[in-house]
Enzyme design. Structure first.
Site, mmCIF file in Angstrom:
data_model
loop_
_atom_site.group_PDB
_atom_site.id
_atom_site.type_symbol
_atom_site.label_atom_id
_atom_site.label_comp_id
_atom_site.label_asym_id
_atom_site.label_seq_id
_atom_site.Cartn_x
_atom_site.Cartn_y
_atom_site.Cartn_z
ATOM 1 N N SER A 12 0.836 -1.191 0.000
ATOM 2 C CA SER A 12 0.000 0.000 0.000
ATOM 3 C C SER A 12 0.874 1.245 0.000
ATOM 4 O O SER A 12 1.958 1.256 0.577
ATOM 5 C CB SER A 12 -0.916 -0.016 1.226
ATOM 6 O OG SER A 12 -0.529 0.982 2.141
ATOM 7 N N LYS A 13 0.360 2.274 -0.664
ATOM 8 C CA LYS A 13 1.210 3.455 -0.812
ATOM 9 C C LYS A 13 1.391 4.187 0.509
ATOM 10 O O LYS A 13 2.325 4.955 0.669
ATOM 11 C CB LYS A 13 0.701 4.385 -1.908
ATOM 12 C CG LYS A 13 -0.656 4.973 -1.696
ATOM 13 C CD LYS A 13 -0.989 5.879 -2.879
ATOM 14 C CE LYS A 13 -2.436 6.285 -2.845
ATOM 15 N NZ LYS A 13 -2.936 6.742 -4.124
ATOM 16 N N ARG A 14 0.499 3.941 1.456
ATOM 17 C CA ARG A 14 0.662 4.598 2.751
ATOM 18 C C ARG A 14 1.726 3.914 3.600
ATOM 19 O O ARG A 14 2.357 4.513 4.430
ATOM 20 C CB ARG A 14 -0.661 4.627 3.519
ATOM 21 C CG ARG A 14 -1.484 5.863 3.204
ATOM 22 C CD ARG A 14 -2.884 5.746 3.743
ATOM 23 N NE ARG A 14 -3.640 4.699 3.057
ATOM 24 C CZ ARG A 14 -4.173 4.842 1.836
ATOM 25 N NH1 ARG A 14 -4.041 5.979 1.193
ATOM 26 N NH2 ARG A 14 -4.833 3.853 1.271
ATOM 27 N N ARG A 15 1.911 2.607 3.379
ATOM 28 C CA ARG A 15 2.778 1.845 4.275
ATOM 29 C C ARG A 15 4.102 1.450 3.612
ATOM 30 O O ARG A 15 5.138 1.430 4.244
ATOM 31 C CB ARG A 15 2.010 0.579 4.673
ATOM 32 C CG ARG A 15 2.615 -0.251 5.749
ATOM 33 C CD ARG A 15 1.707 -1.426 6.072
ATOM 34 N NE ARG A 15 1.195 -2.046 4.873
ATOM 35 C CZ ARG A 15 -0.070 -2.454 4.719
ATOM 36 N NH1 ARG A 15 -0.932 -2.340 5.692
ATOM 37 N NH2 ARG A 15 -0.466 -3.003 3.595
#
Ligand code: GLU
Length: 469
Positions: free
Chosen positions: A234-237
Site C-alpha cells: 500500500s502506498k501509505r505503508r
C-alpha cells in the site's frame, strides 16, 4: 484475430510497482502473440486525477522499457464519455437496465440489514430517467457466469448472488465498471490482463459484455503483490512508487527483471537472465495465482548484481545524475563544488563493486568533489581518540616526504607510521580516513588518497589536526 491487450492505469497517484508488473506482462504477451499493446489512461475520477500523475505513468513506463511511440495510445477514458453514455442508454432501452431512486437507507429499511445488497425494488416499477435516478443493471436470476481466466481457470459466479449493480449514477455519469467495459469493447481488446483485485468486478463486467452483444475478452487476473507481512502493498505503508526506485538508483533492467519474477520464474532455476530470455520464456498461464512477495532486500541484491555487471563506462554514465544533478532523474539534495570526471573515472571501478543502488555512489565519492569533506560528527567522535592528533602529525610528515604519490607508497608509509606506535593498519587508517573523507567507511583509502592528490590530502589532514588537542 489480432491479439489486443491494454494497460489501463488510473492517474490518481504515483505509479505503483504492481501496475508496472501488469504493464510488463501485457507488453510481453502482446509481443509474443504478434499483438498490439494499448495504453489507456482511466481519467474519469476527476476529483482524484492530476495531469502530473499521467505524465509520471508515461515516463515510468518509458523508463521500464515500454517506450512512448511504441504502443497504441495513450487514449484517455474521458474522451470516450459519449460512448459510455450511449451504452447506458442502450442497456436501458433494451430493458437490461432500469432506473432506481432508492437511497441506501431505503434499502436497509426494507431488508432490515445493512449488509444486504440491493433488493431489486425498482426492477419492475417503470421509473424513468431523472435527476437522482441511478441506472441499475438487471442481473439474471438464474444460471452462472463463467469467467475464462488464463491464470485462474474458470472462476464461476452464481448470477442470483450478483445484485442489480449501478452502471450510471444519479447525475447520469457512467461508473467505472461500465466505462471500462465500453472502452475495452470500442478498442477491440481481446485479452484483459490486470490485477487480481478486479476479479470480483469481472462477472459483472462479463454480464455487461453479454448484454451489449459482444463476445467478452479472455481474462487473466495476475496475483496481488504483498509485503513481508503478507499485506497488500500500500502506498501509505510501503515503498510502492516505481519512480522512487528509479530515483534511488535502481537500474531499469534490474527492476523489470525483478518485477517479472513476481509469480513466475524462467527455466533452470535462474533468476537473473537477459530480458530476451524473459520475453521468450514468459507464459501468462504459468503465473502462480497466489500473492507475490515483493522482497525489497532481494531486489536490492539483484540491483547490485546488475550494477556490477555493467561495463565501467556505462556505470560511470549511469551515476551522473546523482553526482552532477543532470538528467531526468530527480537528483538528491547534494551538489558537488566541482565535479571532476577523470577523478570519478579513476575510482568508479572501486565503487562499482560496493554499491547496490546508484544513489549510494554519493557518500562513497563526495569527498573528491567537495572543497572540504562533509564531516560526519558521530564518525569523528568515534574515531578521534587520544593520540590521534599526534598520529595525524606523523602521517603528514611521512606523506610530505613521499616521492611518488601512489596508493602503494601511501599504504606502506602509513603502515610504518602505525607500526612505530604499535598500531595495526586498520587503527592507523581510521583517523586519516575521517580527516580526508569525513566518514568511517568508504572506498579503499589509499586509492582514494592517490586520486584526491597530495595537496588536498595534506590540507585536509592538517585541518583535522587543528581540531584536535
Ligand atoms: N483503471 C483500473 C485500475 O487502475 C484498471 C482496470 C482494468 O485494468 O481493467 O485499477
Amino acid at each position: 484475430m489480432t491479439v489486443r491487450v491494454r494497460f489501463a492505469p488510473s492517474p490518481t497517484g504515483m505509479f505503483h510497482v504492481g501496475g508496472a508488473r501488469s504493464a510488463l506482462q501485457n507488453w510481453i504477451y502482446a509481443k509474443q502473440q504478434g499483438g498490439v499493446f494499448v495504453l489507456r489512461i482511466e481519467d474519469t475520477d476527476a476529483a482524484r486525477n492530476k495531469p502530473e500523475w499521467t505524465e509520471g505513468i508515461l515516463s515510468a513506463l518509458d523508463w521500464i522499457g515500454i517506450s512512448r511511440g511504441s504502443y497504441e495510445g495513450p487514449y484517455f477514458q474521458s474522451e470516450n464519455a459519449g460512448e459510455h453514455r450511449a451504452a447506458a442508454t442502450r442497456l436501458y432501452e433494451s430493458g437490461r437496465a432500469y432506473y432506481c431512486d432508492c437511497t441506501r437507507e431505503d434499502v436497509q429499511a426494507r431488508t432490515g440489514s445493512q449488509y444486504q445488497g440491493y433488493d431489486g425494488y425498482h426492477r419492475d416499477r417503470g421509473l424513468g430517467p431523472g435527476p437522482g435516478h441511478a441506472l441499475r443493471f438487471r442481473t439474471p436470476d438464474e444460471g452462472v457466469t463463467v469467467v475464462v481466466d488464463l491464470i485462474r481457470g474458470e472462476p464461476t459466479f452464481e448470477n442470483k448472488l450478483i445484485e442489480d449493480f449501478v452502471i450510471a449514477r444519479g447525475d447520469g455519469s457512467p461508473v467505472f465498471l461500465l466505462a471500462n467495459v465500453v472502452d475495452d469493447m470500442t478498442m477491440g481488446i481481446t485479452h484483459v490482463i490486470r490485477a487480481e483485485e478486479h476479479l470480483p468486478n469481472t462477472p459483472k463486467q462479463q454480464l455487461l459484455w453479454d448484454a451489449l452483444g459482444v463476445k467478452p475478452p479472455v481474462w487473466a487476473h495476475v496475483p496481488v503483490v504483498v509485503n513481508e507481512k503478507r499485506q497488500k502493498l500500500s502506498k501509505r505503508r510501503d515503498k510502492v512508487a516505481l519512480e522512487a526506485y528509479r530515483d534511488e538508483g535502481y537500474l531499469a533492467g534490474a527492476m523489470r527483471n525483478y518485477l517479472m519474477l513476481l509469480g513466475w520464474a524462467p527455466s533452470g532455476d535462474r533468476e537473473i537472465v537477459p530480458w530476451s530470455v524473459i520475453e521468450d520464456e514468459f507464459r501468462l498461464d504459468e503465473v502462480n495465482p497466489s500473492p507475490a512477495f515483493f522482497d525489497e532486500k532481494k531486489l536490492r541484491a539483484f540491483n547490485g548484481e546488475y550494477i556490477r555487471a555493467l561495463p565501467v563506462a556505462e556505470f560511470v554514465e549511469a551515476c551522473q545524475p546523482w553526482l552532477t544533478g543532470t538528467g531526468t532523474i530527480a537528483p538528491p539534495p547534494w551538489q558537488p563544488d566541482e565535479f571532476d570526471a577523470d577523478a570519478f573515472a579513476a575510482v568508479a571501478p572501486l565503487a562499482q563493486t560496493r554499491i547496490a543502488v546508484l544513489s549510494e555512489i554519493v557518500p562513497n565519492v563526495d569527498f573528491l568533489f567537495l572543497a572540504s569533506p562533509m564531516i560526519d560528527e558521530a564518525a569523528w567522535t568515534k574515531t578521534m581518540k587520544d593520540g590521534s592528533g599526534e598520529l595525524l602529525d606523523a602521517a603528514v610528515t611521512a606523506f610530505e616526504a613521499l616521492e611518488s604519490w601512489d596508493a602503494e607508497s601511501l599504504k606502506s608509509t602509513l603502515e610504518a607510521v602505525g607500526a612505530e606506535r604499535g598500531l595495526k593498519l586498520g587503527k592507523t587508517q581510521a583517523p586519516v580516513r575521517v580527516a580526508v573523507t569525513g566518514r568511517t567507511v568508504g572506498l579503499p583509502l589509499f586509492e582514494s588518497l592517490e586520486v584526491l592528490g597530495r595537496e588536498r590530502t595534506l590540507t585536509r589532514i592538517r585541518a583535522a589536526r587543528l581540531r584536535l588537542p
